[in-house]
Design a protein around this motif. Structure first.
Motif, PDB file in Angstrom:
ATOM      1  N   VAL A   1       6.011  15.082  54.568  1.00  0.00           N
ATOM      2  CA  VAL A   1       7.345  15.068  53.982  1.00  0.00           C
ATOM      3  C   VAL A   1       7.224  15.717  52.605  1.00  0.00           C
ATOM      4  CG1 VAL A   1       8.331  13.137  55.252  1.00  0.00           C
ATOM      5  CG2 VAL A   1       7.012  12.665  53.218  1.00  0.00           C
ATOM      6  N   LYS A   2       8.128  16.650  52.349  1.00  0.00           N
ATOM      7  CA  LYS A   2       8.079  17.406  51.097  1.00  0.00           C
ATOM      8  C   LYS A   2       9.467  17.474  50.487  1.00  0.00           C
ATOM      9  CE  LYS A   2       3.772  19.157  51.576  1.00  0.00           C
ATOM     10  NZ  LYS A   2       3.117  20.387  51.258  1.00  0.00           N
ATOM     11  N   ALA A   3       9.471  17.461  49.160  1.00  0.00           N
ATOM     12  CA  ALA A   3      10.702  17.696  48.423  1.00  0.00           C
ATOM     13  C   ALA A   3      10.773  19.195  48.124  1.00  0.00           C
ATOM     14  CB  ALA A   3      10.712  16.897  47.125  1.00  0.00           C
ATOM     15  N   ILE A   4      11.970  19.714  48.141  1.00  0.00           N
ATOM     16  CA  ILE A   4      12.200  21.120  47.804  1.00  0.00           C
ATOM     17  C   ILE A   4      12.756  21.152  46.378  1.00  0.00           C
ATOM     18  CG2 ILE A   4      13.479  23.213  48.389  1.00  0.00           C
ATOM     19  CD1 ILE A   4      13.646  21.944  51.306  1.00  0.00           C
ATOM     20  N   TYR A   5      12.091  21.897  45.525  1.00  0.00           N
ATOM     21  CA  TYR A   5      12.484  21.972  44.128  1.00  0.00           C
ATOM     22  C   TYR A   5      12.846  23.386  43.727  1.00  0.00           C
ATOM     23  CZ  TYR A   5      10.778  17.310  42.794  1.00  0.00           C
ATOM     24  OH  TYR A   5      10.600  15.959  42.648  1.00  0.00           O
ATOM     25  N   ASP A   6      13.799  23.505  42.831  1.00  0.00           N
ATOM     26  CA  ASP A   6      14.051  24.724  42.084  1.00  0.00           C
ATOM     27  C   ASP A   6      13.614  24.387  40.664  1.00  0.00           C
ATOM     28  OD1 ASP A   6      14.845  27.084  40.964  1.00  0.00           O
ATOM     29  OD2 ASP A   6      16.993  26.672  41.099  1.00  0.00           O
ATOM     30  N   ASP A   7      12.459  24.873  40.279  1.00  0.00           N
ATOM     31  CA  ASP A   7      11.809  24.475  39.026  1.00  0.00           C
ATOM     32  C   ASP A   7      11.645  22.959  39.012  1.00  0.00           C
ATOM     33  OD1 ASP A   7      11.397  27.094  38.047  1.00  0.00           O
ATOM     34  OD2 ASP A   7      13.473  27.180  37.366  1.00  0.00           O
ATOM     35  N   GLU A   8      12.361  22.254  38.156  1.00  0.00           N
ATOM     36  CA  GLU A   8      12.208  20.797  38.073  1.00  0.00           C
ATOM     37  C   GLU A   8      13.345  20.033  38.761  1.00  0.00           C
ATOM     38  OE1 GLU A   8       9.387  19.335  36.952  1.00  0.00           O
ATOM     39  OE2 GLU A   8       8.728  21.423  36.818  1.00  0.00           O
TER      40      GLU A   8
END
Length: 148
Positions: free
Chosen positions: A51-58
């Motif tokens: 399971v992964k979170a998708i980030y745009d920078d922070e």
């Protein structure tokens, strides 16, 4: 910059409250995808699932769950972009990162994803990424296939 980050004690609550629901209220079952809290719980009982979170920078903008099933097939099990960030190009970029991560980790011959048949936007996104409609329905969902 779009990136995938592990779900951990510092970001798990935030991931659970991301939602595709337009009212901003996360639920266990959303219109086209299971809620992230349910997915995170499910991943604890499926040892070959990430399971992964998708980030745009922070800024966390989405969530993904993927891995290898009991038949050694690679699946993108869940993929979502929070309702506040849809339509901004995150889906296309994040989805490609997931495919690339799976290729690097598992070296598969193919990757599968399934969708609700009515989810035309997701189908269009996945087909643009090279997935093909197999016309196969499994558990009431349409299976798409990416062949390497």
């Amino acid at each position: 910059m779009i990136q995938l980050k592990e779900i951990n004690k510092d970001n798990v609550v935030k991931a659970c409250f991301l939602t595709t629901n337009k009212d901003g209220k996360a639920t266990a079952n959303e219109e086209f995808v299971a809620g992230n809290a349910l997915s995170i719980a499910q991943s604890k009982y499926e040892p070959n699932t990430l399971v992964k979170a998708i980030y745009d920078d922070e800024t966390m903008v989405g969530f993904a769950m993927y891995g290898i099933d009991e038949h050694d097939e690679c699946w993108i099990i869940r993929f979502m972009i929070d309702h506040k960030f849809q339509g901004k190009g995150y889906g296309k970029n994040a989805f490609q990162l997931i495919v690339d991560d799976m290729i690097n980790l598992y070296h598969p011959k193919e990757i599968k994803i399934s969708i609700e048949p009515e989810n035309a936007l997701a189908k269009k996104l996945y087909e643009k990424a090279g997935f093909v409609d197999t016309k196969i329905i499994e558990d009431d969902e349409l299976v798409l296939l990416y062949t390497l």
